[in-house]
Design a protein around this motif. Structure first.
Motif, PDB file in Angstrom:
ATOM      1  N   ARG A 443       0.837  -1.210   0.000  1.00  0.00           N
ATOM      2  CA  ARG A 443       0.000   0.000   0.000  1.00  0.00           C
ATOM      3  C   ARG A 443       0.868   1.255   0.000  1.00  0.00           C
ATOM      4  N   GLN A 446       2.302   2.073  -3.307  1.00  0.00           N
ATOM      5  CA  GLN A 446       1.309   2.315  -4.353  1.00  0.00           C
ATOM      6  C   GLN A 446       1.154   1.097  -5.263  1.00  0.00           C
ATOM      7  N   GLU A 449      -3.165  -1.786  -5.413  1.00  0.00           N
ATOM      8  CA  GLU A 449      -4.255  -1.851  -6.396  1.00  0.00           C
ATOM      9  C   GLU A 449      -3.935  -2.851  -7.509  1.00  0.00           C
ATOM     10  N   ARG A 475       7.126  -0.564  -8.405  1.00  0.00           N
ATOM     11  CA  ARG A 475       6.326  -0.507  -7.176  1.00  0.00           C
ATOM     12  C   ARG A 475       6.474  -1.783  -6.359  1.00  0.00           C
ATOM     13  N   THR A 502       1.789   9.359  -8.996  1.00  0.00           N
ATOM     14  CA  THR A 502       2.148   8.196  -8.169  1.00  0.00           C
ATOM     15  C   THR A 502       3.436   8.457  -7.403  1.00  0.00           C
ATOM     16  N   LYS A 505       2.616  10.576  -4.382  1.00  0.00           N
ATOM     17  CA  LYS A 505       1.982   9.782  -3.325  1.00  0.00           C
ATOM     18  C   LYS A 505       3.008   8.914  -2.608  1.00  0.00           C
ATOM     19  N   LEU A 506       3.908   8.330  -3.364  1.00  0.00           N
ATOM     20  CA  LEU A 506       4.948   7.491  -2.773  1.00  0.00           C
ATOM     21  C   LEU A 506       5.821   8.298  -1.823  1.00  0.00           C
ATOM     22  N   GLU A 509       3.988   8.921   1.413  1.00  0.00           N
ATOM     23  CA  GLU A 509       3.930   7.733   2.274  1.00  0.00           C
ATOM     24  C   GLU A 509       5.276   7.502   2.967  1.00  0.00           C
TER      25      GLU A 509
END
Length: 577
Positions: A443, A446, A449, A475, A502, A505-506, A509
């Motif tokens: 998660r 990323q 999903e 990923r 992406t 977002k990474l 995190e």
């Protein structure tokens, strides 16, 4: 070969039993010509059919014993060769796994693969042949001579007259052959290197229409290997015709002298027939010994190559740390005026000097070949520094046990590898991690999903992740690095295949969930490192800029040029949010 004989020691009882079966079968086989001579010369003149049948039955029994003994011994020899070679391959693989990268560079990957495969196969053949023929051939040779002496010493002298000449030729040619086969193995390494490069780069070769060029390159190394093999085999092939000539001349002499002796009444027809059988046995034994010498010539070259790896010291493998306490208030990661050069090249990095507190982030940017990846490899002690020192928590990394040192890192290398297994095992990689930890790491990376779309953690991954896109592979590799909650996170161009959204977002995190981990991020995108506490700009192995994004935009022309080309002049000058 003496060193490799140590691997046979655990199998000595089984080898002794196999040799016993082989010896019994061989000695019984030598009795058959003597029995034949006795039947022809002593029993047939008596016209006693019962005795002839009785001794003929004994010949059949001897044949069955020889057949059974040889089959049993051969099966046991094959089992010993298999198990011994398996142990050699295990130790060789284990040794290769712990070699430093400088040692691997010295041997080269194709050469190590060749030693693991073709060289160990030669040893496997040799161990089996020594047990099967190495016992049988000498027994047949000397046993045949002894039995023939009991029947006709004069004919035996004619038979053995050629043996010293054969021995000298075999010794000389075999000695020369060992050197030639060593050259052959080196040529085999070169061919394997070309094949490996073509297999890995097949898509590029096809895309650039370079198939004809690569075929020509392969033909060159293949022809070179063929020529060297031809030279070695031609040299070793001298033995067979010379032996055949000498031994056939011996047969002619035996028949001639035997006929004269029978005509004079000093010998008998049965002995001559039995003697011809024994001569054939001795001939085959000598040919077998010739094959043994040929195989030993190859095995000598192969064993030297295997031992070269097994005897290589493992420079970077320690099981116990060399320090008793950690200094207080020391930087978490520190490069103290580090200089390093590869064994066969120029300096990779010069005078690298920086210190990171726990939780800080260092971004590294620079042109291809500037030395960015080298810094990570030095930190993980894949190579030892030429000058200066690398420290973690104030302790030189050379004082850490290798297992303890490597356990501190979570790393994604440039062009990293995925294995043919499940997604679960590619993320776990042998560590004691639960599925919940794996999914949480996915998660953060990323990757959750697309993992669910693939079918979950049990979904298969092809060799090198061939069934995944470039972004999916990256990923998955990031999930592997994050899964162990490492103390130090090393990311070497790990987001080049990710879109900007992406990637953002990474980074968020990582900022939220890896706050205590010290991070070193190598990137081609300024957006991936512009929020780092420290950014290092490398050029030709030298630090030409060190500071924050804002400082480097003002003081480092190269960094400013990269920033303006990637995110525009206005955004590049903005202060970090």
């Amino acid at each position: 070969m003496k060193r490799l004989a140590v691997y046979l020691k655990p199998f000595l009882p089984r080898m002794g039993m196999g040799i016993s079966f082989k010896a019994v079968g061989t000695l019984v086989e030598l009795a058959i010509p003597w029995i034949l001579s006795y039947i022809i010369d002593d029993l047939i003149p008596l016209k006693e059919i019962r005795l002839v049948c009785l001794w003929g039955g004994l010949m059949i029994v001897c044949s069955l014993i020889a057949w059974g003994g040889n089959i049993t011994a051969n099966r046991m020899a094959s089992a010993v060769a298999r198990d011994c070679t398996r142990q050699i391959r295990h130790d060789l693989f284990q040794k290769i796994s712990y070699l430093s990268e400088s040692r691997v560079d010295a041997f080269t990957i194709p050469s190590l693969i060749s030693r693991m495969t073709s060289d160990t196969y030669v040893l496997h053949q040799t161990v089996g042949m020594i047990q099967r023929i190495g016992i049988r051939a000498p027994l047949l040779l000397f046993g045949g001579i002894i039995v023939s002496l009991t029947m006709d010493p004069m004919l035996t002298l004619i038979m053995v007259a050629s043996l010293p000449i054969v021995g000298v030729i075999v010794f000389y040619v075999s000695r020369k052959g060992a050197k030639l086969f060593k050259i052959v193995q080196k040529a085999s390494d070169s061919m394997l290197r070309v094949v490996r490069e073509n297999a890995v780069g097949v898509r590029v070769i096809k895309a650039l229409s370079k198939s004809d060029y690569e075929r020509a390159r392969f033909k060159k190394v293949n022809d070179d290997l063929t020529e060297k093999e031809r030279t070695a085999e031609s040299t070793m092939a001298l033995i067979n015709p010379v032996m055949s000539l000498l031994l056939n001349l011996g047969i002619v002499a035996v028949i001639t002298v035997g006929a004269v002796r029978v005509n004079n009444g000093t010998s008998e027809i049965g002995k001559i027939i039995a003697f011809m059988n024994l001569y054939t046995i001795v001939l085959n034994a000598l040919m077998a010994i010739n094959r043994i010498f040929m195989m030993l010539s190859r095995a000598s070259a192969s064993s030297a190559r295997v031992l070269e790896v097994l005897d290589t010291p493992v420079e970077l493998f320690e099981t116990e740390p060399h320090f008793s306490f950690l200094p207080k208030d020391a930087p978490h990661v520190e490069f103290d005026h580090v200089t390093f050069r590869y064994a066969r090249g120029s300096f990779a990095v010069r005078n690298i000097d920086f210190a990171l507190k726990r939780g800080e982030t260092l971004g590294i940017i620079g042109a291809t070949g500037a030395g960015k990846s080298t810094i990570i490899r030095l930190l993980m002690r894949y190579y030892d520094v030429s000058e200066g020192s690398v420290k973690i928590d104030g302790v030189d990394i050379r004082d850490y046990a290798t297992s303890d040192l490597r356990a501190k890192f979570g790393v994604v290398f440039q062009n990293d590898t995925l294995f043919k297994d499940t997604i679960r095992e590619n993320i776990r990689l042998g560590r004691n991690l639960t599925d919940e930890q794996l999914l949480e790491a996915a998660r953060r990376a990323q990757a959750l999903e697309f993992i669910e779309e693939q079918g979950g953690l049990d979904a298969p991954v092809a060799i090198k992740g061939a069934n995944l896109s470039g972004g999916q592979k990256q990923r998955l590799l990031l999930a592997r690095a994050l899964a162990g909650d490492p103390d130090i996170l090393l990311l070497d161009d790990s987001s080049s295949a990710l879109d900007y959204r992406t990637d953002a977002k990474l980074r968020e995190e990582i900022r939220l969930h890896c706050a205590d981990a010290t991070k070193i991020i190598i990137a081609q995108r300024i957006s991936s490192i512009m929020h780092a506490e420290k950014i290092m700009v490398l050029e030709n192995g030298n630090v030409i800029g060190m500071g924050t994004h804002e400082e480097l935009m003002e003081t480092c022309p190269l960094y400013r040029e990269i920033g303006e080309s990637q995110i525009g002049e206005g955004l590049a000058k903005e202060v970090r949010a």
